[in-house]
Design a protein around this motif. Structure first.
Motif, PDB file in Angstrom:
ATOM      1  N   ARG A 173       0.940  -1.553  -0.253  1.00  0.00           N
ATOM      2  CA  ARG A 173       0.366  -0.171   0.153  1.00  0.00           C
ATOM      3  C   ARG A 173       1.156   1.304  -0.180  1.00  0.00           C
ATOM      4  O   ARG A 173       2.007   1.299   0.522  1.00  0.00           O
ATOM      5  N   TRP A 174       0.548   3.039  -0.789  1.00  0.00           N
ATOM      6  CA  TRP A 174       1.113   3.653  -0.642  1.00  0.00           C
ATOM      7  C   TRP A 174      -0.171   4.215   0.338  1.00  0.00           C
ATOM      8  O   TRP A 174      -0.514   4.900   0.841  1.00  0.00           O
ATOM      9  N   TRP A 175       1.468   5.421   1.367  1.00  0.00           N
ATOM     10  CA  TRP A 175       1.546   5.613   2.654  1.00  0.00           C
ATOM     11  C   TRP A 175       2.308   6.691   2.452  1.00  0.00           C
ATOM     12  O   TRP A 175       3.434   7.326   1.644  1.00  0.00           O
ATOM     13  N   THR A 176       1.210   8.044   2.888  1.00  0.00           N
ATOM     14  CA  THR A 176       2.034   8.952   3.804  1.00  0.00           C
ATOM     15  C   THR A 176       2.834   8.941   4.629  1.00  0.00           C
ATOM     16  O   THR A 176       2.297   7.606   5.691  1.00  0.00           O
ATOM     17  N   PRO A 177       3.783   9.167   5.580  1.00  0.00           N
ATOM     18  CA  PRO A 177       4.471   9.178   6.725  1.00  0.00           C
ATOM     19  C   PRO A 177       3.534   9.255   7.852  1.00  0.00           C
ATOM     20  O   PRO A 177       2.898   8.618   8.592  1.00  0.00           O
ATOM     21  N   HIS A 178       3.081  10.879   7.684  1.00  0.00           N
ATOM     22  CA  HIS A 178       1.930  10.655   9.028  1.00  0.00           C
ATOM     23  C   HIS A 178       0.720  10.135   9.060  1.00  0.00           C
ATOM     24  O   HIS A 178       0.259   9.428   9.794  1.00  0.00           O
ATOM     25  N   ASP A 179       0.119   8.602   7.719  1.00  0.00           N
ATOM     26  CA  ASP A 179      -0.821   8.522   7.985  1.00  0.00           C
ATOM     27  C   ASP A 179      -0.836   6.820   8.683  1.00  0.00           C
ATOM     28  O   ASP A 179      -1.630   6.141   9.467  1.00  0.00           O
ATOM     29  N   VAL A 180       1.005   6.532   7.985  1.00  0.00           N
ATOM     30  CA  VAL A 180       0.984   5.713   8.808  1.00  0.00           C
ATOM     31  C   VAL A 180       1.366   5.695  10.531  1.00  0.00           C
ATOM     32  O   VAL A 180       1.397   4.462  10.886  1.00  0.00           O
ATOM     33  N   ALA A 181       1.930   6.951   9.971  1.00  0.00           N
ATOM     34  CA  ALA A 181       2.339   6.572  11.715  1.00  0.00           C
ATOM     35  C   ALA A 181       1.353   6.311  13.291  1.00  0.00           C
ATOM     36  O   ALA A 181       0.892   6.008  13.558  1.00  0.00           O
ATOM     37  N   ALA A 182       0.014   7.172  12.310  1.00  0.00           N
ATOM     38  CA  ALA A 182      -1.470   7.288  12.760  1.00  0.00           C
ATOM     39  C   ALA A 182      -1.926   5.681  12.715  1.00  0.00           C
ATOM     40  O   ALA A 182      -2.480   5.335  13.620  1.00  0.00           O
ATOM     41  N   ASP A 183      -1.682   4.790  11.432  1.00  0.00           N
ATOM     42  CA  ASP A 183      -2.396   3.597  11.445  1.00  0.00           C
ATOM     43  C   ASP A 183      -1.092   2.819  13.441  1.00  0.00           C
ATOM     44  O   ASP A 183      -2.112   1.536  13.321  1.00  0.00           O
ATOM     45  N   GLY A 184      -0.045   2.744  13.119  1.00  0.00           N
ATOM     46  CA  GLY A 184       0.548   2.577  14.115  1.00  0.00           C
ATOM     47  C   GLY A 184       1.245   0.851  13.825  1.00  0.00           C
ATOM     48  O   GLY A 184       1.939   0.594  15.075  1.00  0.00           O
ATOM     49  N   ARG A 185       0.530   0.419  13.202  1.00  0.00           N
ATOM     50  CA  ARG A 185       1.257  -0.639  12.557  1.00  0.00           C
ATOM     51  C   ARG A 185       3.205  -0.777  12.170  1.00  0.00           C
ATOM     52  O   ARG A 185       2.888  -1.112  11.240  1.00  0.00           O
ATOM     53  N   LEU A 186       4.059  -0.596  12.866  1.00  0.00           N
ATOM     54  CA  LEU A 186       5.396   0.281  12.086  1.00  0.00           C
ATOM     55  C   LEU A 186       6.096  -1.272  12.289  1.00  0.00           C
ATOM     56  O   LEU A 186       6.531  -1.618  13.673  1.00  0.00           O
ATOM     57  N   VAL A 187       7.234  -1.489  11.642  1.00  0.00           N
ATOM     58  CA  VAL A 187       8.624  -2.198  11.660  1.00  0.00           C
ATOM     59  C   VAL A 187       9.644  -1.469  12.724  1.00  0.00           C
ATOM     60  O   VAL A 187       9.913  -2.401  13.252  1.00  0.00           O
ATOM     61  N   ALA A 188       9.424  -0.329  12.378  1.00  0.00           N
ATOM     62  CA  ALA A 188      10.334   0.424  13.510  1.00  0.00           C
ATOM     63  C   ALA A 188       9.603   1.750  13.815  1.00  0.00           C
ATOM     64  O   ALA A 188       9.157   2.472  13.264  1.00  0.00           O
ATOM     65  N   PRO A 189      10.238   2.258  15.160  1.00  0.00           N
ATOM     66  CA  PRO A 189       9.302   3.036  14.833  1.00  0.00           C
ATOM     67  C   PRO A 189       9.674   4.819  14.616  1.00  0.00           C
ATOM     68  O   PRO A 189       8.953   5.574  14.147  1.00  0.00           O
ATOM     69  N   ASP A 190      10.769   4.770  14.034  1.00  0.00           N
ATOM     70  CA  ASP A 190      11.107   5.171  12.670  1.00  0.00           C
ATOM     71  C   ASP A 190      11.162   5.720  11.605  1.00  0.00           C
ATOM     72  O   ASP A 190      11.832   6.408  10.454  1.00  0.00           O
ATOM     73  N   LEU A 191      10.240   4.655  11.527  1.00  0.00           N
ATOM     74  CA  LEU A 191       9.715   4.325   9.979  1.00  0.00           C
ATOM     75  C   LEU A 191       8.470   5.776   9.309  1.00  0.00           C
ATOM     76  O   LEU A 191       9.694   6.196   8.407  1.00  0.00           O
ATOM     77  N   PRO A 192       8.197   6.425   9.514  1.00  0.00           N
ATOM     78  CA  PRO A 192       7.630   7.972   9.335  1.00  0.00           C
ATOM     79  C   PRO A 192       8.865   8.564   8.527  1.00  0.00           C
ATOM     80  O   PRO A 192       8.687   9.066   7.685  1.00  0.00           O
ATOM     81  N   GLU A 193       9.756   9.155   9.528  1.00  0.00           N
ATOM     82  CA  GLU A 193      11.713   9.653   9.548  1.00  0.00           C
ATOM     83  C   GLU A 193      12.211   9.190   7.854  1.00  0.00           C
ATOM     84  O   GLU A 193      12.026   9.842   7.275  1.00  0.00           O
ATOM     85  N   ILE A 194      11.851   7.786   8.466  1.00  0.00           N
ATOM     86  CA  ILE A 194      12.880   6.895   7.322  1.00  0.00           C
ATOM     87  C   ILE A 194      11.790   7.471   5.826  1.00  0.00           C
ATOM     88  O   ILE A 194      12.530   7.919   4.826  1.00  0.00           O
TER      89      ILE A 194
END
Length: 154
Positions: free
Chosen positions: A119-140
């Protein structure tokens, strides 16, 4: 155990990144969004591994000069299928149209049934989803967008 990986963050014109929803086979049902990529094969360089992983995990084939970077590198401890690793990840950005066809038909046997969705995500939207492989994924992801936008048009 040290695990060198190459990772690819495709970036759309709208500033979204293509991510994969997967699970660690050692923790079935714990889904998380992460980047395309994986371990380098013996004798393989980071660019070759990035291109191979992109094809295996999405079906997308591009030339080496389409990759931007590396734009980021990190080291982190993680477990996968019950084994502990120190990951040494090198990240590349890739300008890619969001209407590109994605297929999972080239997945490695161990990835089948563990890679669930793209899926295509913006950093903001994936951060809001919260299911991240790493906490800094939105910054990357944000760094990938900057790197891809700084690249010459393909």
């Amino acid at each position: 155990m040290l695990r060198a990986t190459a990772r690819v963050l495709p970036v759309s014109a709208a500033g979204e990144c293509l991510l994969l929803l997967d699970q660690d086979p050692g923790r079935p049902g714990e889904l998380r969004w992460g980047t395309i990529g994986g371990a380098l094969d013996p004798g393989e360089d980071h660019v070759g591994a990035a291109l191979r992983e992109l094809r295996e995990e999405t079906g997308v084939v591009v030339a080496a000069d389409a990759l931007v970077g590396p734009f980021h590198r990190d080291h982190r401890h993680f477990t996968y299928d019950g084994r502990a690793y120190l990951g040494d990840s090198t990240f590349f950005a890739l300008r890619l149209s969001s209407d590109v066809a994605i297929t999972f038909e080239h997945l490695e046997p161990g990835e089948v049934d563990n890679v669930i969705e793209a899926r295509w995500w913006t950093p903001h939207d994936v951060a809001a989803d919260g299911r991240l492989v790493a906490p800094d994924l939105p910054e990357i992801m944000s760094a990938a967008i900057v790197a891809a936008r700084g690249a010459a048009p393909a």
